[in-house]
Design an enzyme around this catalytic site. Structure first.
Site, PDB file in Angstrom:
ATOM      1  N   THR A   1       0.858  -1.198   0.000  1.00  0.00           N
ATOM      2  CA  THR A   1       0.000   0.000   0.000  1.00  0.00           C
ATOM      3  C   THR A   1       0.889   1.241   0.000  1.00  0.00           C
ATOM      4  O   THR A   1       0.448   2.312   0.383  1.00  0.00           O
ATOM      5  CB  THR A   1      -0.935   0.031   1.233  1.00  0.00           C
ATOM      6  OG1 THR A   1      -0.133  -0.053   2.414  1.00  0.00           O
ATOM      7  CG2 THR A   1      -1.942  -1.098   1.212  1.00  0.00           C
ATOM      8  N   SER A   2       2.148   1.090  -0.440  1.00  0.00           N
ATOM      9  CA  SER A   2       3.064   2.236  -0.358  1.00  0.00           C
ATOM     10  C   SER A   2       3.260   2.909  -1.721  1.00  0.00           C
ATOM     11  O   SER A   2       2.610   3.921  -2.012  1.00  0.00           O
ATOM     12  CB  SER A   2       4.386   1.793   0.241  1.00  0.00           C
ATOM     13  OG  SER A   2       5.148   2.915   0.572  1.00  0.00           O
ATOM     14  N   ARG A   3       4.110   2.345  -2.552  1.00  0.00           N
ATOM     15  CA  ARG A   3       4.296   2.872  -3.909  1.00  0.00           C
ATOM     16  C   ARG A   3       4.519   1.697  -4.849  1.00  0.00           C
ATOM     17  O   ARG A   3       5.259   0.754  -4.515  1.00  0.00           O
ATOM     18  CB  ARG A   3       5.492   3.831  -3.986  1.00  0.00           C
ATOM     19  CG  ARG A   3       5.215   5.228  -3.443  1.00  0.00           C
ATOM     20  CD  ARG A   3       4.222   6.009  -4.312  1.00  0.00           C
ATOM     21  NE  ARG A   3       3.937   7.335  -3.790  1.00  0.00           N
ATOM     22  CZ  ARG A   3       2.948   7.637  -2.946  1.00  0.00           C
ATOM     23  NH1 ARG A   3       2.134   6.705  -2.522  1.00  0.00           N
ATOM     24  NH2 ARG A   3       2.760   8.880  -2.549  1.00  0.00           N
TER      25      ARG A   3
ATOM     26  N   ASP B   1      -2.406  -1.973  -3.472  1.00  0.00           N
ATOM     27  CA  ASP B   1      -3.182  -0.733  -3.583  1.00  0.00           C
ATOM     28  C   ASP B   1      -2.485   0.228  -4.531  1.00  0.00           C
ATOM     29  O   ASP B   1      -3.017   1.290  -4.849  1.00  0.00           O
ATOM     30  CB  ASP B   1      -3.335  -0.083  -2.195  1.00  0.00           C
ATOM     31  CG  ASP B   1      -4.271   1.126  -2.225  1.00  0.00           C
ATOM     32  OD1 ASP B   1      -5.401   0.977  -2.719  1.00  0.00           O
ATOM     33  OD2 ASP B   1      -3.856   2.214  -1.773  1.00  0.00           O
TER      34      ASP B   1
ATOM     35  N   GLU C   1       0.558   2.776 -12.577  1.00  0.00           N
ATOM     36  CA  GLU C   1      -0.827   3.129 -12.263  1.00  0.00           C
ATOM     37  C   GLU C   1      -1.233   4.487 -12.827  1.00  0.00           C
ATOM     38  O   GLU C   1      -2.430   4.771 -12.954  1.00  0.00           O
ATOM     39  CB  GLU C   1      -1.051   3.139 -10.750  1.00  0.00           C
ATOM     40  CG  GLU C   1      -0.366   4.306 -10.015  1.00  0.00           C
ATOM     41  CD  GLU C   1      -0.587   4.287  -8.505  1.00  0.00           C
ATOM     42  OE1 GLU C   1      -0.405   3.225  -7.886  1.00  0.00           O
ATOM     43  OE2 GLU C   1      -0.944   5.351  -7.959  1.00  0.00           O
TER      44      GLU C   1
ATOM     45  N   HIS D   1      -5.266   2.662  -5.397  1.00  0.00           N
ATOM     46  CA  HIS D   1      -4.686   3.728  -4.558  1.00  0.00           C
ATOM     47  C   HIS D   1      -5.766   4.355  -3.669  1.00  0.00           C
ATOM     48  O   HIS D   1      -5.940   5.572  -3.623  1.00  0.00           O
ATOM     49  CB  HIS D   1      -4.021   4.796  -5.428  1.00  0.00           C
ATOM     50  CG  HIS D   1      -2.839   5.421  -4.746  1.00  0.00           C
ATOM     51  ND1 HIS D   1      -1.624   5.558  -5.350  1.00  0.00           N
ATOM     52  CD2 HIS D   1      -2.687   5.939  -3.502  1.00  0.00           C
ATOM     53  CE1 HIS D   1      -0.780   6.145  -4.515  1.00  0.00           C
ATOM     54  NE2 HIS D   1      -1.407   6.375  -3.374  1.00  0.00           N
TER      55      HIS D   1
HETATM   56  P1  NAI Z   1       7.153   7.900   6.961  1.00  0.00           P
HETATM   57  O1  NAI Z   1       8.102   8.855   6.362  1.00  0.00           O
HETATM   58  O2  NAI Z   1       6.544   8.210   8.311  1.00  0.00           O
HETATM   59  O3  NAI Z   1       7.838   6.456   7.081  1.00  0.00           O
HETATM   60  C1  NAI Z   1       8.623   5.894   6.078  1.00  0.00           C
HETATM   61  C2  NAI Z   1       9.622   4.979   6.752  1.00  0.00           C
HETATM   62  O4  NAI Z   1      10.387   4.319   5.741  1.00  0.00           O
HETATM   63  C3  NAI Z   1      10.611   5.730   7.655  1.00  0.00           C
HETATM   64  O5  NAI Z   1      10.701   5.105   8.923  1.00  0.00           O
HETATM   65  C4  NAI Z   1      11.939   5.639   6.904  1.00  0.00           C
HETATM   66  O6  NAI Z   1      13.055   5.578   7.761  1.00  0.00           O
HETATM   67  C5  NAI Z   1      11.742   4.319   6.173  1.00  0.00           C
HETATM   68  N1  NAI Z   1      12.663   4.149   5.054  1.00  0.00           N
HETATM   69  C6  NAI Z   1      13.233   5.105   4.263  1.00  0.00           C
HETATM   70  N2  NAI Z   1      14.064   4.531   3.373  1.00  0.00           N
HETATM   71  C7  NAI Z   1      14.018   3.200   3.614  1.00  0.00           C
HETATM   72  C8  NAI Z   1      14.661   2.086   3.035  1.00  0.00           C
HETATM   73  N3  NAI Z   1      15.537   2.236   2.032  1.00  0.00           N
HETATM   74  N4  NAI Z   1      14.389   0.861   3.528  1.00  0.00           N
HETATM   75  C9  NAI Z   1      13.531   0.701   4.563  1.00  0.00           C
HETATM   76  N5  NAI Z   1      12.878   1.724   5.154  1.00  0.00           N
HETATM   77  C10 NAI Z   1      13.126   2.953   4.680  1.00  0.00           C
HETATM   78  O7  NAI Z   1       6.023   7.666   5.871  1.00  0.00           O
HETATM   79  P2  NAI Z   1       4.552   7.118   6.095  1.00  0.00           P
HETATM   80  O8  NAI Z   1       3.633   8.250   6.370  1.00  0.00           O
HETATM   81  O9  NAI Z   1       4.576   5.971   7.020  1.00  0.00           O
HETATM   82  O10 NAI Z   1       4.222   6.607   4.612  1.00  0.00           O
HETATM   83  C11 NAI Z   1       4.875   5.463   4.065  1.00  0.00           C
HETATM   84  C12 NAI Z   1       4.596   5.400   2.585  1.00  0.00           C
HETATM   85  O11 NAI Z   1       3.203   5.116   2.396  1.00  0.00           O
HETATM   86  C13 NAI Z   1       4.813   6.720   1.829  1.00  0.00           C
HETATM   87  O12 NAI Z   1       6.129   6.827   1.401  1.00  0.00           O
HETATM   88  C14 NAI Z   1       3.848   6.628   0.684  1.00  0.00           C
HETATM   89  O13 NAI Z   1       4.574   6.124  -0.425  1.00  0.00           O
HETATM   90  C15 NAI Z   1       2.815   5.597   1.119  1.00  0.00           C
HETATM   91  N6  NAI Z   1       1.467   6.124   1.213  1.00  0.00           N
HETATM   92  C16 NAI Z   1       0.468   5.480   0.519  1.00  0.00           C
HETATM   93  C17 NAI Z   1      -0.825   5.926   0.578  1.00  0.00           C
HETATM   94  C18 NAI Z   1      -1.941   5.221  -0.130  1.00  0.00           C
HETATM   95  O14 NAI Z   1      -3.053   5.765  -0.237  1.00  0.00           O
HETATM   96  N7  NAI Z   1      -1.750   4.029  -0.632  1.00  0.00           N
HETATM   97  C19 NAI Z   1      -1.168   7.136   1.352  1.00  0.00           C
HETATM   98  C20 NAI Z   1      -0.046   7.707   2.094  1.00  0.00           C
HETATM   99  C21 NAI Z   1       1.218   7.223   1.985  1.00  0.00           C
END
Ligand code: NAI
Length: 344
Positions: A232-234, A258, A263, A295
């Site tokens: 559900t990330s990217r 998701d 996409e 998404h």
């Molecule tokens: P966040 O910034 O709070 O957490 C991201 C985590 O990933 C951090 O702890 C960071 O240290 C870690 N990280 C960075 N590089 C990394 C790597 N190479 N390997 C492992 N971990 C690594 O972000 P949040 O708010 O938790 O969002 C996470 C992701 O969710 C976003 O980047 C976004 O792509 C996705 N997202 C998807 C949505 C959807 O509707 N499907 C909505 C909102 C966000």
């Protein structure tokens, strides 16, 4: 202040109109996505508001700057669709770092439960008065091991939810979160151990150069046979072709997506009357053990409210103070490089 709002959907408007009116900001909604062909729609506006599938590349940034527009307000957390190196020194890019980690984490668990308890199949059957239980056998989550990659805001909420189900949690993060590892039910491990030991793997890290195709043929080979993959990330965290091969070979037990790498022109749109050109996506969707939502994970009332409120506050901060705490690339600053959401 007048803001050109790209890729507008009906569900965006109520909250943006309300917070905008309360704060003297007018949003003009364009259904078109922001890209090189549509950027001129922003002519005469003070800024643009963009979302995950808009294209904020070098050409778009240059054209915005030519038109005197120096504010790009992303109404999302991720900004991998913005050419940050090019943006630096030309436009302010602000984002909404968190709108509802619960929305995304809860959707992730909804997908997992739907998949492993075959709810998507049962729903269709019972609508057809087919009350047979054949092939609907699932498995308990209690006692299973879930691997969580990325323990930021969303990842940590997902960890909590999984603990509520009595699961063992293995975490991997480039920057581990202090205090999360309890040495017992929640442990940080190396990525290879996470792949080897997890029954379920959930991705919650951002898309960066490091994480592009984090799940590919090689990493899938390390995973347990029958692994359930949740993304559900990217989309580009997963090599979709490799995933499809994993599903076809029965090595991957199920996948819940998701997001999808390609996409951009599909998700958020009604394509039901069209022939889907993307064979990989079509084949994935055709699988009984793959669930795709478009998404949708963020889409709750609470998240929409937070997105509008934070975006309006970001715009006001830029207007009043010339800077904003949610800025990811400071136009007037000295940042040399941008990575993982930070400028160095
Ligand atoms: P966040 O910034 O709070 O957490 C991201 C985590 O990933 C951090 O702890 C960071 O240290 C870690 N990280 C960075 N590089 C990394 C790597 N190479 N390997 C492992 N971990 C690594 O972000 P949040 O708010 O938790 O969002 C996470 C992701 O969710 C976003 O980047 C976004 O792509 C996705 N997202 C998807 C949505 C959807 O509707 N499907 C909505 C909102 C966000």
């Amino acid at each position: 202040m007048r803001i050109a709002f790209f890729d507008a959907k009906p569900y965006d408007k109520p909250s943006f109109d309300r917070y905008g009116q309360e704060n003297g900001i007018t949003f003009k909604y364009f259904e078109a996505k922001l890209n090189e062909d549509t950027v001129d729609l922003a002519h005469g506006f003070d800024g643009v508001c963009a979302f995950v599938n808009d294209t904020v590349n070098a050409a778009v940034i240059d054209r915005l700057a030519e038109m005197g527009i120096t504010t790009v307000a992303m109404r999302c957390a991720g900004f991998n669709n913005v050419d940050m190196r090019h943006a630096y020194g030309k436009v302010h890019v602000v984002r909404v770092p968190a709108y509802s980690p619960y929305a995304v984490a809860e959707h992730t668990m909804a997908l997992l439960l739907t998949s492993i308890r075959r709810i998507h199949k049962a729903y269709i059957r019972s609508r057809d008065f087919n009350f047979s239980l054949s092939n609907l056998t699932g498995f308990d989550l209690h006692g299973k091991t879930v691997g969580v990659i990325g323990t930021g805001r969303i990842g940590r909420v997902f960890v909590d939810i999984c603990r509520g189900f009595g699961m063992q949690v293995l975490c991997y993060d480039k920057f581990p979160y202090e205090g999360l590892d309890n040495g017992d039910t929640i442990r940080y491990v190396e990525l290879s151990e996470l792949f080897e030991k997890s029954d379920i793997i959930s991705l919650h890290c951002p898309l960066t150069e490091d994480t592009y195709h984090l799940i590919d043929a090689d990493s899938l080979k390390l995973c347990k046979r029958g692994v359930v993959l949740l993304n559900t990330s990217r989309g580009a965290l997963v090599d979709a072709e490799a995933l499809l091969e994993g599903i076809k070979s029965r090595h991957v037990g199920a996948a819940c997506l998701d997001v999808y790498e390609e996409e951009g022109d599909l998700f958020f749109e009604d394509k039901s009357g069209h022939i889907l050109e993307d064979d990989t996506l079509a084949r994935l969707i055709s699988m009984p053990n793959v669930i795709v939502t478009s998404h949708q994970a963020f889409l709750t009332e609470e998240a929409l409210e937070n997105i509008a409120e934070t975006t309006v506050q970001n715009l006001l901060a830029l207007q009043n103070a010339g800077q904003c705490q949610n800025e990811v690339c400071w136009r007037g600053g000295e940042a040399k490089d941008c990575k993982d959401g930070k400028c160095f």
